[in-house]
Design a protein around this motif. Structure first.
Motif, short mmCIF file in Angstrom:
data_model
loop_
_atom_site.label_atom_id
_atom_site.label_comp_id
_atom_site.label_asym_id
_atom_site.label_seq_id
_atom_site.Cartn_x
_atom_site.Cartn_y
_atom_site.Cartn_z
N ARG A 136 0.80 -1.22 -0.01
CA ARG A 136 0.04 -0.24 -0.01
C ARG A 136 0.89 1.34 -0.01
O ARG A 136 0.69 2.39 -0.71
CB ARG A 136 -0.88 0.02 1.05
N GLY A 137 2.05 1.18 0.88
CA GLY A 137 2.89 2.43 0.81
C GLY A 137 3.65 2.61 -0.56
O GLY A 137 3.56 3.82 -0.99
N TRP A 138 4.08 1.49 -1.45
CA TRP A 138 4.69 1.85 -2.54
C TRP A 138 3.50 2.48 -3.48
O TRP A 138 3.94 3.05 -4.27
CB TRP A 138 5.13 0.24 -3.17
N SER A 139 2.51 1.80 -3.35
CA SER A 139 1.21 2.40 -4.41
C SER A 139 1.09 3.85 -4.04
O SER A 139 0.94 4.60 -4.88
CB SER A 139 -0.04 1.72 -4.30
N ALA A 140 0.93 4.17 -2.59
CA ALA A 140 0.76 5.57 -2.43
C ALA A 140 1.84 6.69 -2.79
O ALA A 140 1.99 7.79 -3.25
CB ALA A 140 0.86 5.66 -0.81
N PRO A 149 -3.82 -4.65 -2.03
CA PRO A 149 -2.63 -5.51 -1.59
C PRO A 149 -3.24 -6.88 -1.17
O PRO A 149 -2.17 -7.91 -1.47
CB PRO A 149 -1.76 -4.63 -0.46
N TYR A 150 -4.15 -6.97 -0.50
CA TYR A 150 -4.52 -8.35 -0.09
C TYR A 150 -4.66 -9.30 -1.09
O TYR A 150 -4.53 -10.37 -1.39
CB TYR A 150 -5.78 -8.29 0.89
N HIS A 151 -5.60 -8.61 -2.31
CA HIS A 151 -6.19 -9.41 -3.24
C HIS A 151 -4.48 -9.63 -4.16
O HIS A 151 -4.70 -10.74 -4.80
CB HIS A 151 -7.02 -8.64 -4.20
N LEU A 152 -3.94 -8.78 -4.23
CA LEU A 152 -2.42 -9.17 -5.00
C LEU A 152 -2.01 -10.28 -4.45
O LEU A 152 -1.45 -11.38 -5.11
CB LEU A 152 -1.65 -7.95 -4.78
N ILE A 153 -1.75 -10.22 -3.15
CA ILE A 153 -1.04 -11.62 -2.52
C ILE A 153 -1.77 -12.77 -2.65
O ILE A 153 -1.70 -13.86 -3.21
CB ILE A 153 -1.07 -11.01 -0.97
N PHE A 154 -3.19 -12.85 -2.50
CA PHE A 154 -4.19 -13.93 -2.90
C PHE A 154 -3.95 -14.21 -4.17
O PHE A 154 -3.93 -15.59 -4.46
CB PHE A 154 -5.71 -13.63 -2.40
N SER A 155 -3.77 -13.43 -5.31
CA SER A 155 -3.69 -13.98 -6.63
C SER A 155 -2.43 -14.56 -6.78
O SER A 155 -2.57 -15.68 -7.91
CB SER A 155 -4.17 -12.83 -7.65
N ILE A 156 -1.47 -14.18 -6.24
CA ILE A 156 -0.15 -14.64 -6.26
C ILE A 156 -0.06 -16.27 -5.88
O ILE A 156 0.16 -17.10 -6.25
CB ILE A 156 1.06 -13.73 -5.55
N TRP A 157 -0.80 -16.35 -4.67
CA TRP A 157 -0.93 -17.50 -4.18
C TRP A 157 -1.77 -18.43 -5.23
O TRP A 157 -1.45 -19.56 -5.45
CB TRP A 157 -1.88 -17.51 -2.84
N ALA A 158 -3.04 -18.16 -5.69
CA ALA A 158 -3.78 -19.02 -6.64
C ALA A 158 -3.20 -19.13 -7.83
O ALA A 158 -3.27 -20.34 -8.17
CB ALA A 158 -5.10 -17.97 -6.82
N LEU A 159 -2.46 -18.33 -8.34
CA LEU A 159 -1.69 -18.48 -9.53
C LEU A 159 -0.38 -19.29 -9.62
O LEU A 159 -0.19 -19.56 -10.60
CB LEU A 159 -1.62 -17.01 -10.40
N THR A 160 0.07 -19.51 -8.39
CA THR A 160 1.15 -20.38 -8.13
C THR A 160 0.90 -21.68 -7.49
O THR A 160 1.46 -22.47 -8.09
CB THR A 160 2.30 -19.43 -7.44
#
Length: 197
Positions: A136-140, A149-160
């Protein structure tokens, strides 16, 4: 003090239990199946572990540190895209190198995480919260596209993790090719496009 034979037998039992639990889930696994895969008698198995639950818990306890390590390695001082792409690659490597462990974790979560709920609600949640704050800080700062950021992490879990958890499906669809062939290049393209401001 444990002997070399006792350590070897314990490792053999846990390896067999990992095979059985990752394929059958906790409910479907039996002590007889684990003993058979380990090549030991059921009484010998029970000498080392007094129950199926004890073996399962030992596997889950060993798994958690390994499972959290790739996300822990995400460095707040690093380049945002390089850090996230590195995390994605580490998770993909884990799916390739630890498919049984991935399926063990997935089976536990699919059952409602009865043996892992405290760890997920505790250590894992705290780690995800901390890394989500970094993202979130990097985006800001404009260094990364604004993403949840949560959905980004979840998508990495799902796609790997999909490559480990659904290996049979991928092999049936693609034939007998390497189920992970081309996965890293595809995910690199996908996440690079997603994350570039």
């Amino acid at each position: 003090m444990t002997t070399r034979i006792q350590r070897r037998n314990r490792r053999k039992i846990l390896d067999a239990a990992l095979d059985v639990f990752s394929a059958q889930g906790f409910r479907g696994a039996t002590l007889d199946q684990i003993a058979g895969v380990a090549g030991l008698s059921k009484p010998n198995l029970l000498y080392y572990f007094d129950s199926k639950e004890t073996m399962h818990r030992a596997l889950l306890d060993n798994l958690l540190d390994v499972w959290l390590a790739p996300l822990r390695a995400l460095d707040p001082a690093g380049d945002p895209r390089a850090e996230i792409m590195g995390y994605m690659r580490r998770k993909l490597e884990m799916s390739r190198d630890y498919p049984r462990e991935s399926r063990l974790f997935a089976n536990e979560v699919l059952q409602g995480a009865p043996r892992l709920s405290d760890a997920i609600a505790g250590d894992l949640k705290a780690l995800v919260d901390a890394k989500a704050a970094v993202i979130r800080g990097w985006s800001a700062e404009g260094r990364l596209t604004a993403v949840d950021p949560y959905h980004l992490i979840f998508s990495i879990w799902a796609l790997t993790q999909h490559y480990a958890d659904f290996d049979a499906q991928i092999r049936l669809i693609r034939g007998d090719t390497d189920p992970m062939a081309g996965a890293e290049a595809f995910l690199d393209t996908l996440f690079t496009r997603l994350l570039t401001p």
